[in-house]
Design an enzyme around this catalytic site. Structure first.
Site, PDB file in Angstrom:
ATOM      1  N   LYS A   3      52.983  68.984  10.898  1.00  0.00           N
ATOM      2  CA  LYS A   3      52.587  70.872  10.728  1.00  0.00           C
ATOM      3  C   LYS A   3      53.143  71.546  11.542  1.00  0.00           C
ATOM      4  O   LYS A   3      53.683  72.780  11.116  1.00  0.00           O
ATOM      5  CB  LYS A   3      51.350  70.437  12.096  1.00  0.00           C
ATOM      6  CG  LYS A   3      50.294  69.093  10.630  1.00  0.00           C
ATOM      7  CD  LYS A   3      49.143  69.164  12.264  1.00  0.00           C
ATOM      8  CE  LYS A   3      49.024  69.308  12.693  1.00  0.00           C
ATOM      9  NZ  LYS A   3      49.194  67.219  12.977  1.00  0.00           N
ATOM     10  N   ARG A  29      40.004  70.676  14.382  1.00  0.00           N
ATOM     11  CA  ARG A  29      40.203  69.077  14.473  1.00  0.00           C
ATOM     12  C   ARG A  29      38.943  67.833  14.539  1.00  0.00           C
ATOM     13  O   ARG A  29      38.772  67.116  14.254  1.00  0.00           O
ATOM     14  CB  ARG A  29      41.094  68.112  15.475  1.00  0.00           C
ATOM     15  CG  ARG A  29      42.364  68.499  15.438  1.00  0.00           C
ATOM     16  CD  ARG A  29      42.680  68.028  16.677  1.00  0.00           C
ATOM     17  NE  ARG A  29      45.100  67.378  16.726  1.00  0.00           N
ATOM     18  CZ  ARG A  29      45.886  67.367  17.321  1.00  0.00           C
ATOM     19  NH1 ARG A  29      45.385  68.901  17.448  1.00  0.00           N
ATOM     20  NH2 ARG A  29      46.610  67.148  17.538  1.00  0.00           N
ATOM     21  N   ARG A  83      60.282  61.334  17.828  1.00  0.00           N
ATOM     22  CA  ARG A  83      60.643  63.145  17.529  1.00  0.00           C
ATOM     23  C   ARG A  83      60.805  63.321  19.132  1.00  0.00           C
ATOM     24  O   ARG A  83      60.842  62.578  19.917  1.00  0.00           O
ATOM     25  CB  ARG A  83      58.609  63.279  18.141  1.00  0.00           C
ATOM     26  CG  ARG A  83      59.048  64.831  18.578  1.00  0.00           C
ATOM     27  CD  ARG A  83      57.782  65.781  17.494  1.00  0.00           C
ATOM     28  NE  ARG A  83      56.309  64.934  18.375  1.00  0.00           N
ATOM     29  CZ  ARG A  83      55.362  65.081  17.646  1.00  0.00           C
ATOM     30  NH1 ARG A  83      55.263  66.147  16.764  1.00  0.00           N
ATOM     31  NH2 ARG A  83      54.166  64.278  18.184  1.00  0.00           N
ATOM     32  N   ARG A 100      58.104  63.346  23.866  1.00  0.00           N
ATOM     33  CA  ARG A 100      56.736  64.152  24.868  1.00  0.00           C
ATOM     34  C   ARG A 100      55.842  62.420  25.112  1.00  0.00           C
ATOM     35  O   ARG A 100      55.804  61.742  24.605  1.00  0.00           O
ATOM     36  CB  ARG A 100      55.551  64.763  23.242  1.00  0.00           C
ATOM     37  CG  ARG A 100      55.468  65.949  23.252  1.00  0.00           C
ATOM     38  CD  ARG A 100      55.321  66.099  21.844  1.00  0.00           C
ATOM     39  NE  ARG A 100      53.830  65.816  21.466  1.00  0.00           N
ATOM     40  CZ  ARG A 100      52.849  66.212  20.629  1.00  0.00           C
ATOM     41  NH1 ARG A 100      53.511  67.220  19.680  1.00  0.00           N
ATOM     42  NH2 ARG A 100      51.621  65.680  20.135  1.00  0.00           N
ATOM     43  N   ARG A 144      45.932  58.374  19.007  1.00  0.00           N
ATOM     44  CA  ARG A 144      45.898  59.771  18.302  1.00  0.00           C
ATOM     45  C   ARG A 144      45.503  59.539  16.701  1.00  0.00           C
ATOM     46  O   ARG A 144      44.460  60.142  16.618  1.00  0.00           O
ATOM     47  CB  ARG A 144      47.354  60.125  18.774  1.00  0.00           C
ATOM     48  CG  ARG A 144      47.043  60.773  20.257  1.00  0.00           C
ATOM     49  CD  ARG A 144      48.623  61.119  20.591  1.00  0.00           C
ATOM     50  NE  ARG A 144      48.954  62.053  19.702  1.00  0.00           N
ATOM     51  CZ  ARG A 144      50.597  62.132  19.498  1.00  0.00           C
ATOM     52  NH1 ARG A 144      51.451  61.731  19.607  1.00  0.00           N
ATOM     53  NH2 ARG A 144      50.980  63.698  18.240  1.00  0.00           N
TER      54      ARG A 144
HETATM   55  P1  ADP Z   1      53.467  67.217  14.368  1.00  0.00           P
HETATM   56  O1  ADP Z   1      53.502  68.980  13.963  1.00  0.00           O
HETATM   57  O2  ADP Z   1      52.411  67.513  12.442  1.00  0.00           O
HETATM   58  O3  ADP Z   1      52.713  66.131  14.879  1.00  0.00           O
HETATM   59  P2  ADP Z   1      55.724  67.100  13.188  1.00  0.00           P
HETATM   60  O4  ADP Z   1      56.437  68.543  12.828  1.00  0.00           O
HETATM   61  O5  ADP Z   1      56.747  67.845  14.743  1.00  0.00           O
HETATM   62  O6  ADP Z   1      54.664  67.033  13.274  1.00  0.00           O
HETATM   63  O7  ADP Z   1      57.148  66.311  12.669  1.00  0.00           O
HETATM   64  C1  ADP Z   1      57.070  64.895  13.505  1.00  0.00           C
HETATM   65  C2  ADP Z   1      58.939  64.852  13.292  1.00  0.00           C
HETATM   66  O8  ADP Z   1      58.629  63.881  12.151  1.00  0.00           O
HETATM   67  C3  ADP Z   1      59.985  64.996  13.957  1.00  0.00           C
HETATM   68  O9  ADP Z   1      60.472  64.242  14.638  1.00  0.00           O
HETATM   69  C4  ADP Z   1      60.031  65.903  12.690  1.00  0.00           C
HETATM   70  O10 ADP Z   1      61.702  66.936  12.928  1.00  0.00           O
HETATM   71  C5  ADP Z   1      59.819  64.727  11.825  1.00  0.00           C
HETATM   72  N1  ADP Z   1      59.668  65.881  10.681  1.00  0.00           N
HETATM   73  C6  ADP Z   1      58.409  66.851  10.065  1.00  0.00           C
HETATM   74  N2  ADP Z   1      59.063  66.864   8.802  1.00  0.00           N
HETATM   75  C7  ADP Z   1      59.250  65.762   8.373  1.00  0.00           C
HETATM   76  C8  ADP Z   1      60.533  64.775   7.125  1.00  0.00           C
HETATM   77  N3  ADP Z   1      60.071  65.662   5.581  1.00  0.00           N
HETATM   78  N4  ADP Z   1      61.014  64.206   7.036  1.00  0.00           N
HETATM   79  C9  ADP Z   1      61.418  63.865   7.750  1.00  0.00           C
HETATM   80  N5  ADP Z   1      60.986  63.491   8.951  1.00  0.00           N
HETATM   81  C10 ADP Z   1      59.817  65.139   9.446  1.00  0.00           C
HETATM   82  P1  AMP Z   2      49.534  68.557  18.893  1.00  0.00           P
HETATM   83  O1  AMP Z   2      50.657  68.464  19.331  1.00  0.00           O
HETATM   84  O2  AMP Z   2      48.896  68.648  17.860  1.00  0.00           O
HETATM   85  O3  AMP Z   2      49.781  66.797  18.569  1.00  0.00           O
HETATM   86  O4  AMP Z   2      48.402  68.009  20.491  1.00  0.00           O
HETATM   87  C1  AMP Z   2      48.329  67.103  21.065  1.00  0.00           C
HETATM   88  C2  AMP Z   2      46.917  66.635  22.197  1.00  0.00           C
HETATM   89  O5  AMP Z   2      46.555  68.161  21.927  1.00  0.00           O
HETATM   90  C3  AMP Z   2      46.037  66.452  21.309  1.00  0.00           C
HETATM   91  O6  AMP Z   2      46.184  65.069  20.882  1.00  0.00           O
HETATM   92  C4  AMP Z   2      44.712  66.707  21.840  1.00  0.00           C
HETATM   93  O7  AMP Z   2      44.558  65.843  22.959  1.00  0.00           O
HETATM   94  C5  AMP Z   2      45.316  67.552  22.211  1.00  0.00           C
HETATM   95  N1  AMP Z   2      44.635  68.838  21.277  1.00  0.00           N
HETATM   96  C6  AMP Z   2      45.867  69.356  20.286  1.00  0.00           C
HETATM   97  N2  AMP Z   2      44.636  70.273  19.438  1.00  0.00           N
HETATM   98  C7  AMP Z   2      43.345  70.395  19.380  1.00  0.00           C
HETATM   99  C8  AMP Z   2      42.144  70.381  19.421  1.00  0.00           C
HETATM  100  N3  AMP Z   2      41.888  71.428  18.174  1.00  0.00           N
HETATM  101  N4  AMP Z   2      40.738  69.715  19.639  1.00  0.00           N
HETATM  102  C9  AMP Z   2      40.933  69.276  20.966  1.00  0.00           C
HETATM  103  N5  AMP Z   2      41.787  68.958  21.633  1.00  0.00           N
HETATM  104  C10 AMP Z   2      42.886  69.132  20.831  1.00  0.00           C
END
Ligand code: ADP
Ligand code: AMP
Length: 234
Positions: free
Chosen positions: A22, A97, A141, A174, A185
């Site tokens: 995302k 969410r 990540r 993270r 999660r």
């Molecule tokens: P989210 O925001 O949904 O938690 P991220 O965008 O932070 O996910 O992506 C999670 C990890 O996966 C990061 O290390 C990113 O570089 C990697 N990643 C994201 N999209 C892809 C993809 N299409 N192929 C391989 N790795 C990816």
């Molecule tokens: P994310 O960066 O989207 O993976 O979110 C990290 C953490 O933030 C999640 O595991 C939740 O604890 C909190 N969080 C983010 N967005 C929301 C949401 N819309 N509602 C509740 N908790 C959230």
């Protein structure tokens, strides 16, 4: 530089479990369409870092991998979406969410952001990736401390190990990307966010995309969905 900045895009909602891409795809949308990314995870992490009252309440919940209560989310999301930079549209990354958040957002968009004569329906995209691949993504990540660029040690490594290609800064991991928190999660996603996906599917608003493909391939697919929607929807 964004290349498609003239027309109205409206709200783009990216759904998907932790690690689905995302944040990565939001940044591509920001670059291309010139609309802002609203990442509720980033907003909360900023509040934790600043030690605000919200941050103090959210910190331990986030560390456990659980969801922050809905009532706390409405305040930060509402303030952010009322910002003028959201008028042409915005990408929601990590919100809604829960079913209650989805309902709150529908009311908010109807009443506050777009008036009835100037309304774009949201584009709701689900990024689909299986859990084994998500685990690889989350444990690998790494984020640049200075610019926030996100890498992956297994899938998208930097040129020089453990430092950003753009500015040479170090990475951070993270806290909630530890395996024991990741499972909680995923659990929150299945128990609470899956209902949101089902809600948009039932409303025929959901476009599901196979996000287990190279980043650029997923981006091209998302752009085609947005462009098609904006021809027919806005
Ligand atoms: P989210 O925001 O949904 O938690 P991220 O965008 O932070 O996910 O992506 C999670 C990890 O996966 C990061 O290390 C990113 O570089 C990697 N990643 C994201 N999209 C892809 C993809 N299409 N192929 C391989 N790795 C990816
Ligand atoms: P994310 O960066 O989207 O993976 O979110 C990290 C953490 O933030 C999640 O595991 C939740 O604890 C909190 N969080 C983010 N967005 C929301 C949401 N819309 N509602 C509740 N908790 C959230």
């Amino acid at each position: 530089m964004a290349t498609d900045t003239a027309r109205k895009i409206g709200p783009v909602i990216l759904l998907g479990p932790p690690g689905a891409g995302k944040g990565t795809q939001s940044k591509k949308i920001v670059e291309h369409y010139g609309i802002p990314q609203i990442s509720t995870g980033d907003l909360l992490r900023d509040n934790v870092a600043l030690g605000t009252s919200l941050g103090l309440q959210a910190k331990s919940i986030m560390a456990r991998g659980e969801l922050v209560p809905d009532e706390l989310m409405y305040g930060i999301v509402g303030v952010r979406l009322r910002n003028l930079d959201c008028k042409r549209g915005f990408v929601l990354d990590g919100f809604p969410r829960t079913s209650a958040q989805a309902e709150w957002l529908e009311n908010f968009l109807r009443i506050e952001v777009f008036d009835k004569s100037d309304k774009c329906p949201p584009i709701v995209i689900q990024l689909v990736v299986d859990y084994n691949q998500l685990l690889v993504r989350l444990t690998g990540r790494r984020t640049c401390l200075a610019c926030g660029r996100v890498y992956n040690l297994h899938l998208n490594p930097p040129l020089v190990s453990e430092s950003c290609d753009d500015d040479g800064s170090k990475f951070y991991i993270r806290e909630d990307d530890r395996e024991e928190v990741i499972s909680s999660r995923f659990n929150a996603y299945e128990q609470q966010t899956r209902q949101v996906v089902n809600h948009y599917r039932d409303q025929h608003q959901l476009v599901a995309i196979n996000a287990d493909r190279p980043v650029e391939t997923v981006t091209a697919h998302i752009f085609s969905v947005i462009d098609r929607h904006c021809v027919h929807g806005c």
